[in-house]
Write a protein that holds these residues in place. Structure first.
Motif, PDB file in Angstrom:
ATOM      1  N   ALA B 179       0.990  -0.933   0.265  1.00  0.00           N
ATOM      2  CA  ALA B 179       0.005  -0.061  -0.262  1.00  0.00           C
ATOM      3  C   ALA B 179       0.952   1.158   0.057  1.00  0.00           C
ATOM      4  O   ALA B 179       1.992   1.450   1.010  1.00  0.00           O
ATOM      5  N   GLN B 183      -2.741   5.803   1.482  1.00  0.00           N
ATOM      6  CA  GLN B 183      -3.408   4.328   0.948  1.00  0.00           C
ATOM      7  C   GLN B 183      -3.619   3.930   2.703  1.00  0.00           C
ATOM      8  O   GLN B 183      -4.664   3.925   3.858  1.00  0.00           O
ATOM      9  N   ARG B 186      -5.313   6.816   4.936  1.00  0.00           N
ATOM     10  CA  ARG B 186      -6.898   7.033   4.539  1.00  0.00           C
ATOM     11  C   ARG B 186      -7.202   5.818   5.366  1.00  0.00           C
ATOM     12  O   ARG B 186      -8.674   6.115   6.108  1.00  0.00           O
ATOM     13  N   MET B 187      -7.005   4.626   5.018  1.00  0.00           N
ATOM     14  CA  MET B 187      -7.333   2.784   5.729  1.00  0.00           C
ATOM     15  C   MET B 187      -6.859   2.799   6.624  1.00  0.00           C
ATOM     16  O   MET B 187      -7.999   1.631   7.323  1.00  0.00           O
TER      17      MET B 187
ATOM     18  N   GLU C   7      -2.124   5.290  -7.976  1.00  0.00           N
ATOM     19  CA  GLU C   7      -2.308   5.571  -5.773  1.00  0.00           C
ATOM     20  C   GLU C   7      -0.989   6.289  -6.169  1.00  0.00           C
ATOM     21  O   GLU C   7      -0.805   7.035  -4.935  1.00  0.00           O
ATOM     22  N   ASP C  11      -0.577   9.576  -3.822  1.00  0.00           N
ATOM     23  CA  ASP C  11       0.189   9.318  -3.014  1.00  0.00           C
ATOM     24  C   ASP C  11       0.847  10.659  -2.188  1.00  0.00           C
ATOM     25  O   ASP C  11       1.062  11.559  -2.016  1.00  0.00           O
TER      26      ASP C  11
END
Lengths: 296, 283, 281
Positions: B179, B183, B186-187, C7, C11
């Motif tokens: 990730a 990510q 956020r997750m 992604e 980021d």
């Protein structure tokens, strides 16, 4: 010091049997129990310093000592041996009531010191703790000078006169076999001493308040072999003047130190006998398993 | 010796009770002074009255309640994204050393006296808004920005601690799965740190709604319900501070009553914060 | 694969956003400090610090406000520090979690959440009127003391809890009483942390306006006793700026306030880190 009526060896065996049977067969035991808590002094024979009767100690609901009954004689060197969690440290902390400081603990049974129940009413706990000195597992010095560490206890007892303090500090350090190493740097911060020196300083600190009993809780657990030997030698000198209780998890140390050995397991006193006896012919299988290294 | 110990223990106990004693005194005195006028005017009229005209004996504090809500919400709109962003960057993205230096720097913002914030707002922000966006400059917007900046340290500092308290294993596990950092944040991190962040928001709200001197200097202080973010506004706190100097009789009591309302709002916020914090413990 | 690239881009973008938030926050701090110093520092001369204001502050210096600030904040600390430390000692050394300790915690925590204007109202009602102390140094100091008490309790409690349990055990095991252990083994090790907390409280007290303006007054005279009214620096600054008396002197007063408070806060952090480093040796 009191005159010895029974020779250490005999008494040790006799009491081991008594403890194991779980019934106070001797008259002095009867006295201890029949005398209700708080009855003040009673008629314990002069050679018994500490008399523990059915002592139970709880951390909340957890029973850490499960009815210990045991006597400790004057000027005896008693080793309490057992694995971690056996209740050794708890026993020491219940003898000087240091366990009182932990929230949620409770005690039942009796501990008679010189025949007086230390859990009875009207006991001066501070004075009790002075009489029963304690050396902790890891060497910890108070964040102050070597001199001030040793003088801490006497000062709290109101001794202010410089000359007297000097004398007490020197005597305590000599008795702990530390004087020659530190006499030229008493004003140094005690944190600069080595681990072994710090542990002897801890002993000097206890000696400075003139205790009657000295309890040492795994005093060599953090130390190198040479420092360990020095502490063990020191024990033999201390026992000339004090009643000494040593806690260790190490059967080899118990054997080296000699004296009586009491084996604790899971909060119970399994058996007690002179070192020579317990290591050659243990009566309980659990003791045998422990000293032969099967667990612990 | 034992007697002395007992005396010391009792003295310490009595001293330790002084905080609760002061709290009780504050409640008693503020309520005692403020409640008669509320009863006289009628609590609904006091709270929901739209007109504040002390010289005519008309005491309605709805404009101030609405004003306090406006500027507090505005402060969160300004302060929350900025403070949370700052906390995320310092806790998760910046090198550890930078975080160690910059977090105290942000906390230094909290040390600046509120009058200085108000003053900067007065001499920089108010003219800017007047010239660029129109209106008097003294406005909900100016108050919201000043308060938003003032609550930055609270939000940043507490959110930072909440993020740092998330076990490292969560982070490593996510990153090991491939990730990205965002990510992961956020997750995993934000959900895990949510109770702490909510507590930060509530405490920030408490600070914003209770702030007085900074708001007075930039809000314009008109006792009308603002209809736009460029309109002037008066908060509960300003209402007290502006008029205490000369108020007397019913008027003065009405100011204390304003304090009562403020006190009740703060108490509710405190309870909310405690409730959220308790939820964090049990999780 | 495009998803993964998306992604990554996201980021990077979010990293940029958060860095921007941080730069903006730190930038604001720097901006405020530099702005005030730039506009105000040239006003600050020895005369400005050591002379009384004339024409309501339009001219002259800020000497009485400096005296007033020192008197009110100093007295507030003298009151709040012993009470705060005693509270912390009681909570840490004299009681376990109990109804009493919960009550005390309830008091300090809720006191911490009360806005300063409420303290000002209370101080006015209770100290100024009810106890008839008038607008005075003592009224202001008592009000301020109540306000900073929770800070001192919290920081002292943290400092005391950080003292190793072993120190207490050693002291008790040597036959010391509770109080002897507190004074001999616990407090000496906690002093750095306690002092840091007190320094932070001083910083907060010096900058406080709303709690002081209705309790200490706004007099520009030099006080002869703690029962005389005074005007503190933030109050003076507020009056100068809000009434538009003298922007020049307002900037000068703000510059003095900012410098003093920055020094105090940086000093507190420095002390904290220094002692933290020392205790690790």
């Amino acid at each position: 010091m009191g005159n010895k009526v029974i020779s250490p060896g005999e008494a040790g065996v006799a009491q081991a049997g008594q403890a194991q049977d779980g019934q106070p067969g001797f008259s002095r035991g009867m006295v201890g129990i029949s005398n209700a808590r708080g009855a003040g002094t009673n008629q314990a024979p002069p050679d018994i310093k500490v008399s523990i009767r059915e002592l139970r100690f709880y951390y909340g609901k957890l029973e850490a000592l499960k009815g210990i009954t045991m006597d400790i004689r004057k000027n005896e060197l008693l080793t309490i041996m057992g694995p971690s969690g056996s209740g050794k440290t708890t026993l020491l902390r219940s003898l000087n009531r240091l366990g009182d400081l932990i929230a949620g603990t409770s005690v039942s049974g009796q501990v008679l010191v010189d025949g007086k129940d230390i859990y009875g009413p009207g006991v001066d706990v501070a004075e009790l703790r002075r009489r029963i000195g304690m050396v902790f597992a890891l060497p910890v010095v108070l964040p102050m000078s070597i001199y001030d560490n040793v003088a801490y206890g006497p000062r709290k007892r109101g001794i202010k006169r410089r000359a007297l303090l000097d004398e007490i500090v020197e005597q305590a350090l000599r008795a702990a076999i530390l004087w020659d190493e530190v006499k030229d740097r008493l004003r140094d911060h005690a944190g600069r001493l080595s681990g072994g020196q710090q542990q002897r300083l801890s002993i000097a600190r206890v000696l400075a308040v003139q205790p009657e009993i000295i309890m040492l809780d795994e005093p060599t657990s953090g130390l190198d072999p040479i420092s360990t030997l020095r502490i063990e030698e020191l024990l033999h000198e201390l026992v000339e003047r004090y009643t000494v209780i040593l806690v260790t998890h190490n059967p080899l140390q118990a054997a080296r130190v000699g004296g009586d050995v009491a084996f604790f397991l899971l909060g119970e006193l399994v058996e007690r006998a002179p070192a020579g006896v317990i290591f050659t012919s243990p009566r309980d299988k659990r003791t045998e398993d422990y000293i032969t290294g099967k667990f612990g | 010796m034992r007697f002395k110990e007992k005396v010391i223990e009792k003295l310490l106990l009595v001293t330790a009770l002084s905080a609760i004693g002061v709290l009780a005194l504050i409640i008693i005195f503020i309520f005692k002074e403020g409640s008669p006028i509320m009863v006289k005017v009628g609590i609904p009229h006091f709270i929901l009255g739209e007109k504040w005209s002390p010289s005519k004996g008309i005491f309605g504090i709805l404009p101030m309640i609405v004003g306090s809500i406006w500027v507090t919400v505005g402060a969160l709109v300004v302060g929350l994204p900025l403070g949370l962003g700052c906390a995320i960057f310092l806790a998760e993205m910046a090198p550890a050393r930078a975080g160690m230096v910059l977090k105290p720097a942000v906390e230094l913002l909290a040390g600046i006296p509120s009058v200085v914030y108000g003053f900067i707002g007065l001499v920089v922000l108010v003219p800017f808004i007047r010239n660029v966006l129109g209106g008097p400059g003294f406005s909900v917007l100016a108050s919201a920005i000043v308060l938003g900046i003032m609550i930055l340290p609270t939000i940043t500092s507490i959110s930072f601690d909440a993020l740092k308290a998330v076990p490292k294993a969560y982070r490593d596990g996510m990153l090991a799965l491939g990730a990205t950092r965002w990510q992961t944040i956020r997750m995993v991190l934000l959900p895990a740190a949510k109770p702490g962040i909510v507590a930060a928001v509530i405490l920030g709200m408490g600070r914003a709604i209770g702030e007085t001197m900074a708001v007075i200097m930039v809000a314009g202080n008109a006792t009308i319900i603002p209809t736009s973010i460029l309109a002037p506004v008066r908060t509960l706190t300003s209402n007290i501070a502006l008029e205490m100097g000369y108020a007397a009789g019913d008027h003065r009591q009405a100011l204390f009553a304003t304090g009562v309302i403020l006190f009740v709002i703060i108490a509710i916020l405190n309870l909310l914060a405690r409730w959220v914090a308790a939820g964090r413990v049990s999780e | 694969m495009t998803r993964k690239r998306d992604e990554r881009a996201r980021d990077r973008a979010m990293t940029g956003v958060f860095m921007a938030a941080t730069v903006l926050t730190i930038g604001l701090l720097v901006y405020i400090v530099v702005y005030i110093l730039q506009k105000g520092l040239h006003v600050v001369t020895p005369a400005f610090l050591l002379e009384s204001p004339t024409e309501m502050g339009r001219a002259g210096g800020i000497y009485p406000a400096i005296i007033g600030t020192i008197a009110v904040t100093g007295l507030a600390i003298l009151i709040a520090a012993p009470v705060g430390v005693a509270t912390a000692v009681f909570l840490t050394e004299y009681t376990h979690e109990s109804a009493v300790s919960r009550l005390i915690r309830f008091g300090t925590e809720n006191l911490a959440g009360i806005p300063s204007i409420i303290f000002g109202l209370f101080g006015f009602l209770f100290f100024v009127i009810y106890l008839d102390l008038g607008w005075s140094i003592i009224s202001g100091a008592l009000t301020l003391a109540a306000m900073i008490l929770p800070t001192i309790v919290r920081t002292s409690e943290e400092a005391i809890r950080a003292v190793p349990t072993a120190y207490r055990e050693i002291s008790y095991a040597l036959g010391s009483t509770r109080w002897q252990t507190v004074t001999g083994a616990v407090l000496p090790s906690a002093v750095p942390g306690i002092v840091t907390g007190i320094i932070l409280a001083v910083g907060r007290g010096i900058g406080e306006t709303a709690a002081v303006i209705f309790t200490a007054g706004a007099s520009l005279g030099i006080p002869a006793s703690i029962f005389d009214p005074v005007r503190t620096l933030p109050v003076h600054f507020y009056i100068l700026a809000r009434e538009g008396i003298s922007m020049e002197n307002a900037y000068g007063t703000a510059a003095v306030l900012i410098v003093v408070i920055l020094l105090i806060n940086i000093g507190a952090y420095w002390a904290m880190n220094r002692f933290a480093a020392k205790s690790n040796v």
